[in-house]
Design an enzyme around this catalytic site. Structure first.
Site, PDB file in Angstrom:
ATOM      1  N   GLU A 137      -1.867  -8.594   4.663  1.00 48.24           N
ATOM      2  CA  GLU A 137      -1.781  -9.116   5.659  1.00 48.24           C
ATOM      3  C   GLU A 137      -2.967  -9.241   6.650  1.00 48.24           C
ATOM      4  OE1 GLU A 137      -2.084  -4.753   5.972  1.00 48.24           O
ATOM      5  OE2 GLU A 137      -0.991  -5.952   5.200  1.00 48.24           O
ATOM      6  N   HIS A 189      -3.761  -4.710   0.446  1.00 48.52           N
ATOM      7  CA  HIS A 189      -2.824  -5.147   2.012  1.00 48.52           C
ATOM      8  C   HIS A 189      -2.821  -6.740   2.420  1.00 48.52           C
ATOM      9  CE1 HIS A 189      -2.354  -2.039   4.040  1.00 48.52           C
ATOM     10  NE2 HIS A 189      -3.426  -1.022   3.107  1.00 48.52           N
ATOM     11  N   CYS A 205       1.496  -1.282  -0.395  1.00 52.40           N
ATOM     12  CA  CYS A 205       0.017   0.081  -0.022  1.00 52.40           C
ATOM     13  C   CYS A 205       0.778   1.233  -0.551  1.00 52.40           C
ATOM     14  CB  CYS A 205      -0.874  -0.232   1.508  1.00 52.40           C
ATOM     15  SG  CYS A 205      -2.063   1.208   1.336  1.00 52.40           S
TER      16      CYS A 205
END
Length: 233
Positions: free
Chosen positions: A213, A211, A115
């Site tokens: 994660e 993202h 990002c």
């Protein structure tokens, strides 16, 4: 062989819930280190340093680097005036992470930008950013999901060849592509640039606008960890 050591840049924030204290703290959403661990790496947090010149020393101790998501890059970094929707600057973090990126690229360290990290990677290569766009942010604190399609023949396409739904939370994106970078994915619904990379087979430099994660797909992070292990060996 030991697991590769993956450094992850951090926020520098005033922590409201820090026991009985409110004081500056180096913070990172737990999804980052957990994703590194799930992908087979060892995670270490890299707080902003008052002397960005120390970035080369930090990078020399790592097997790979992740530049994490976070606040908007200050527009002065790419020669623009702030848009009314651009967030307040995080100058210390900008300086530190740009120094880390430059140090990593100088020595060929595997690098993943997430990002904001992808946006900084583009800025480091002389590119610019769209300071506001609609439709890529869900409700406050909730990730949106949309489909991205990798560009055939790229590193990203080798990692994840098919179109895939990814978690996103951003209101900025790459505008003018930085020198030496290529586009490796776009959003299928509006064409927003969703991944960039340095082409070629000599290293691993990749930025993704989403993202990983915040999701279950470990392929991008596992590819970074594998590249780190291969480069070290």
């Amino acid at each position: 062989m030991s697991q590769p050591l993956i450094g992850i840049s951090t926020y520098l924030e005033s922590a409201v819930h820090w026991g009985v204290w409110q004081q500056p703290a180096a913070l990172l959403p737990a999804g980052y280190h957990r994703l590194v661990q799930r992908a087979g790496g060892l995670a270490v947090m890299l707080p902003p340093d008052d002397a960005p010149t120390s970035a080369a020393s930090v990078v020399s101790r790592l097997d790979a680097l992740v530049i994490a998501g976070g606040p908007d890059v200050e527009p002065v970094r790419y020669g623009a005036e702030p848009h009314e929707r651009t967030g307040p600057p995080a100058r210390e973090r900008d300086a530190w992470e740009l120094a880390l990126i430059e140090a990593a690229i100088a020595v060929g360290l595997p690098l993943l930008g997430i990002c904001r990290g992808m946006q900084l990677l583009n800025v480091a290569h002389g590119g610019t950013l769209v300071q506001h766009l609609e439709g890529h942010v869900g409700p406050p604190g909730v990730f949106e999901h949309h489909e991205v399609k990798p560009v055939p023949g790229t590193l990203l396409a080798r990692i994840a060849p098919e179109a895939v739904s990814v978690p996103t939370y951003h209101h900025q994106a790459v505008d003018r592509l930085g020198e030496g970078l290529v586009v490796s994915a776009r959003a299928t619904r509006d064409g927003t640039l969703e991944a960039v990379e340095v082409p070629g087979d000599t290293g691993f430099v990749l930025g993704v606008q989403w993202h990983p994660e915040a999701g279950e797909d470990v392929r991008v992070m596992r590819a970074l960890v594998d590249a780190a292990a291969a480069a070290r060996d």
